[in-house]
Design an enzyme around this catalytic site. Structure first.
Site, PDB file in Angstrom:
ATOM      1  N   CYS A 199      -1.661   9.066   3.935  1.00 57.41           N
ATOM      2  CA  CYS A 199      -1.682   8.540   2.571  1.00 57.41           C
ATOM      3  C   CYS A 199      -2.967   8.964   1.859  1.00 57.41           C
ATOM      4  CB  CYS A 199      -1.568   7.025   2.594  1.00 57.41           C
ATOM      5  SG  CYS A 199      -2.740   6.277   3.728  1.00 57.41           S
TER       6      CYS A 199
ATOM      7  N   GLU B   8       0.892  -1.172   0.000  1.00 58.21           N
ATOM      8  CA  GLU B   8       0.000   0.000   0.000  1.00 58.21           C
ATOM      9  C   GLU B   8       0.916   1.205   0.000  1.00 58.21           C
ATOM     10  OE1 GLU B   8      -3.369  -0.027   0.069  1.00 58.21           O
ATOM     11  OE2 GLU B   8      -3.480  -2.206   0.099  1.00 58.21           O
TER      12      GLU B   8
HETATM   13  P1  NAP Z   1       9.119   4.027   3.552  1.00 58.61           P
HETATM   14  O1  NAP Z   1      10.289   4.940   3.613  1.00 58.61           O
HETATM   15  O2  NAP Z   1       8.842   3.368   2.254  1.00 58.61           O
HETATM   16  O3  NAP Z   1       9.351   2.940   4.707  1.00 58.61           O
HETATM   17  C1  NAP Z   1       8.503   1.807   4.932  1.00 58.61           C
HETATM   18  C2  NAP Z   1       9.346   0.593   5.351  1.00 58.61           C
HETATM   19  O4  NAP Z   1       9.941   0.010   4.195  1.00 58.61           O
HETATM   20  C3  NAP Z   1      10.499   0.901   6.303  1.00 58.61           C
HETATM   21  O5  NAP Z   1      10.663  -0.179   7.192  1.00 58.61           O
HETATM   22  C4  NAP Z   1      11.666   1.008   5.364  1.00 58.61           C
HETATM   23  O6  NAP Z   1      12.877   0.717   6.019  1.00 58.61           O
HETATM   24  C5  NAP Z   1      11.356  -0.069   4.340  1.00 58.61           C
HETATM   25  N1  NAP Z   1      11.973   0.212   3.029  1.00 58.61           N
HETATM   26  C6  NAP Z   1      11.777   1.325   2.268  1.00 58.61           C
HETATM   27  N2  NAP Z   1      12.460   1.227   1.122  1.00 58.61           N
HETATM   28  C7  NAP Z   1      13.091   0.019   1.138  1.00 58.61           C
HETATM   29  C8  NAP Z   1      13.939  -0.670   0.210  1.00 58.61           C
HETATM   30  N3  NAP Z   1      14.276  -0.140  -0.956  1.00 58.61           N
HETATM   31  N4  NAP Z   1      14.409  -1.881   0.579  1.00 58.61           N
HETATM   32  C9  NAP Z   1      14.086  -2.426   1.772  1.00 58.61           C
HETATM   33  N5  NAP Z   1      13.282  -1.827   2.681  1.00 58.61           N
HETATM   34  C10 NAP Z   1      12.782  -0.624   2.374  1.00 58.61           C
HETATM   35  O7  NAP Z   1       7.782   4.791   3.931  1.00 58.61           O
HETATM   36  P2  NAP Z   1       7.522   5.841   5.121  1.00 58.61           P
HETATM   37  O8  NAP Z   1       8.282   7.088   4.873  1.00 58.61           O
HETATM   38  O9  NAP Z   1       7.704   5.138   6.404  1.00 58.61           O
HETATM   39  O10 NAP Z   1       5.974   6.184   5.007  1.00 58.61           O
HETATM   40  C11 NAP Z   1       5.460   7.312   4.310  1.00 58.61           C
HETATM   41  C12 NAP Z   1       4.816   6.858   3.011  1.00 58.61           C
HETATM   42  O11 NAP Z   1       3.894   5.823   3.288  1.00 58.61           O
HETATM   43  C13 NAP Z   1       4.013   7.928   2.293  1.00 58.61           C
HETATM   44  O12 NAP Z   1       4.298   7.850   0.920  1.00 58.61           O
HETATM   45  C14 NAP Z   1       2.568   7.536   2.563  1.00 58.61           C
HETATM   46  O13 NAP Z   1       1.649   7.990   1.593  1.00 58.61           O
HETATM   47  C15 NAP Z   1       2.672   6.053   2.590  1.00 58.61           C
HETATM   48  N6  NAP Z   1       1.595   5.437   3.329  1.00 58.61           N
HETATM   49  C16 NAP Z   1       0.685   4.681   2.647  1.00 58.61           C
HETATM   50  C17 NAP Z   1      -0.387   4.114   3.315  1.00 58.61           C
HETATM   51  C18 NAP Z   1      -1.407   3.299   2.578  1.00 58.61           C
HETATM   52  O14 NAP Z   1      -2.213   2.659   3.229  1.00 58.61           O
HETATM   53  N7  NAP Z   1      -1.416   3.292   1.281  1.00 58.61           N
HETATM   54  C19 NAP Z   1      -0.521   4.302   4.698  1.00 58.61           C
HETATM   55  C20 NAP Z   1       0.433   5.048   5.372  1.00 58.61           C
HETATM   56  C21 NAP Z   1       1.494   5.595   4.665  1.00 58.61           C
HETATM   57  P3  NAP Z   1      14.024   1.832   6.044  1.00 58.61           P
HETATM   58  O15 NAP Z   1      13.432   3.062   6.651  1.00 58.61           O
HETATM   59  O16 NAP Z   1      15.093   1.176   6.827  1.00 58.61           O
HETATM   60  O17 NAP Z   1      14.381   2.096   4.650  1.00 58.61           O
END
Ligand code: NAP
Length: 520
Positions: A296, A259
């Site tokens: 989000c 998501e």
């Molecule tokens: P994120 O940076 O993508 O992090 C999410 C998780 O994924 C973290 O544990 C991160 O670990 C890991 N991760 C990210 N990139 C990775 C990669 N290339 N390889 C391995 N692991 C990876 O997201 P965020 O900043 O926490 O959250 C904000 C985003 O989430 C916004 O874009 C928001 O719109 C979205 N969101 C969506 C929903 C929905 O239901 N659609 C709900 C809430 C939030 P690391 O930090 O160690 O990289």
């Protein structure tokens, strides 16, 4: 509770690595003790091995037993009391009110899934008997160990014990959670609650594990592990897509329910602008700036046709934006991405800054509200204008006429939500727009705002790519359980050897489809 900074390999703590990191208070940039130890490849491997061993037992637990387990997790989370809220607030900058609300949502979600599995009909049992053909019976069964990634902006409801965890455990899967490095202490506290519930309700060691990590190695190792059978992810497009690519290029590709971000377009139709333009202008500004725009479902695109009422609407939105206050963002990285996203938008042809809000406060990671505008011609010519800028901003699009609104909708990629503000007559008149939007989103809203997602049986929080990597499912609401199960068919099995859900006398008293008829 003394936090240790260690990983949880099933019920055992472990910290063999040398790479460490700490939580950071986004309001003042200070590190928060203790140091967290990133899991080694060997620790990830052991966590998944244990999850596989546990799965062999856990998958056979009855719905009633799993329900007790989910309820015990909810109780243990509540028992953490203020300690959880205080730690979480320090790590995320989110206020007490917001976090107690999010905690309620988290425990209610666990209890709702408990109800679903206790009742039991979710397995979609189907039975076909015939004199001259074999007996065919099928039901949904758990997939296997699942890897789960939470997001920074929902440190409780989309994290260690969030919706993915609740639905995967409800389905009968064991799980390994990759903790989010932006709130490691919150993750550790919630993990201890889950482990207490594992022990109290007699679930096998390995039903739940959690690995900490600040580098991508930990998450990638989890996704690539051959014993992991599905991934639940909430977070950025970049992260979700990278993990999806890793999972689908494994020798055995697995489903990834990622998501990701969304800009949640809103369409303001002429009837509504005429009837209550100033009221909805205020609602819009509140929705954009709620939680410093870190949702989000934040409305990042707002389209309307040019008219006298629309200009008045834009003016009222502008006035409110000028008074809107900034707030502490979740991390310095998110603040920097927000600023870069705004800069990039403002460099695009035709995009203008209309207003910005006030800095407010002394936080080192303040996100300041921004209102931007572009006309439909420029919007339609430039895909980059649709990208999510995570934070308190929105881009208004001034369209030349009704056909323009439909064209904007037609050119949209997948989003979590789309909203129509209008009268019933507007809806009739703009039926083409409604039709197009149904193909673009998971949730279509009439006269409301997209922020705020109810957790119930009918909710859909998903949508076509790039909002998610699988538009056929939802991460919120009880049908989320279906992501972690697959149908299995038993042909000509003796009754005694079938799961209870498929036995002739229906001992669990669940709804089943018997020879085409829904029955109990
Ligand atoms: P994120 O940076 O993508 O992090 C999410 C998780 O994924 C973290 O544990 C991160 O670990 C890991 N991760 C990210 N990139 C990775 C990669 N290339 N390889 C391995 N692991 C990876 O997201 P965020 O900043 O926490 O959250 C904000 C985003 O989430 C916004 O874009 C928001 O719109 C979205 N969101 C969506 C929903 C929905 O239901 N659609 C709900 C809430 C939030 P690391 O930090 O160690 O990289």
């Amino acid at each position: 509770m003394d936090l240790t900074g260690q990983n949880f390999i099933g019920n055992t703590r472990s910290a063999n690595g040398s790479n460490t990191f700490q939580g950071v208070n986004p309001a003042n940039g200070e590190d928060i003790a203790p140091q967290y130890v990133e899991a080694t490849a060997d620790e990830v491997d052991r966590a998944v091995e244990k999850a596989e061993e546990a799965f062999r037992v856990y998958r056979r637990k009855s719905g009633a037993e799993r329900a007790k387990f989910l309820e015990a997790i909810a109780d243990e989370i509540m028992a953490l009391g203020d300690e959880l809220i205080d730690r979480c607030s320090k790590e995320t900058g989110l206020g007490e009110g917001r976090l107690t609300g999010e905690r309620s949502r988290t425990v209610n979600q666990l209890r709702l899934f408990a109800e679903v599995v206790r009742e039991g009909s979710w397995v979609d049992a189907r039975i076909d008997r015939s004199e001259d053909a074999p007996d065919i019976k099928s039901m949904k069964m758990a997939l296997g160990p699942v890897g789960i990634f939470g997001a920074s902006n929902f440190p409780l409801a989309f994290s260690v014990a969030g919706g993915d965890t609740a639905s995967a455990l409800a389905a009968g899967c064991s799980i390994v959670v990759k903790a989010h490095p932006a709130h490691p202490g919150t993750c550790e506290l919630v993990a201890t609650s889950i482990l207490r519930a594992v022990e109290k309700t007699g679930m096998p060691d390995g039903t739940f594990s959690m690995v900490q990590g600040i580098s991508y190695d930990v998450g990638t190792a989890l996704v690539e592990h051959p014993l992991i059978k599905a991934i639940g992810f909430t977070g950025s497009f970049k992260g979700g897509k990278a993990l999806y690519d890793a999972a689908t290029s494994r020798p055995e590709p697995i489903p990834v329910y990622a998501e990701m971000g969304s800009t949640n377009p809103m369409f303001f139709l002429p009837g509504a602008l005429k009837e209550k333009g100033s009221e909805i202008a205020e609602g819009l500004v509140n929705s954009v700036n709620l939680g410093v725009g870190q949702f989000c479902t934040n409305p990042g695109l707002v389209a309307y046709e040019n008219s006298e009422e629309a200009q008045q609407f834009q003016q009222t939105v502008t006035d409110h934006f000028k008074k809107a206050e900034g707030g502490t963002m979740l991390t310095a990285g998110i603040q920097s991405a927000y600023k870069k996203g705004l800069e990039k938008l403002l460099q695009q042809e035709g995009v203008q800054l209309v207003a910005n809000g006030e800095e407010n406060g002394t936080s080192t990671t303040t996100g300041v509200p921004h209102l931007l505008n572009v006309n439909s011609k420029h919007f339609l010519a430039n895909r980059a204008l649709e990208e999510e800028v995570f934070g308190p901003s929105t881009l208004t699009i001034t369209a030349d006429g009704p056909e323009d609104l439909v064209e904007i909708a037609q050119n949209l990629q997948g989003h979590l939500t789309a909203t129509l503000y209008g009268t019933e007559e507007d809806l009739e008149q703009y039926s083409d727009l409604v039709d197009v939007l149904q193909r673009k989103v998971g949730r279509l809203i009439f006269n409301g705002f997209p922020t705020g997602v109810e957790v119930n049986h009918a909710m859909i929080h998903g949508g076509p790519f790039p909002a998610t990597t699988d538009s056929r499912s939802t991460s919120v609401g009880t049908t989320a359980i279906e992501r972690f199960a697959r149908p299995v068919c038993f042909q000509n099995f003796p009754d005694s050897q079938l799961p209870d859900e498929l036995k002739d006398d229906n001992p669990l008293d669940i709804w089943r489809l018997e020879n085409g008829e829904r029955t109990k």
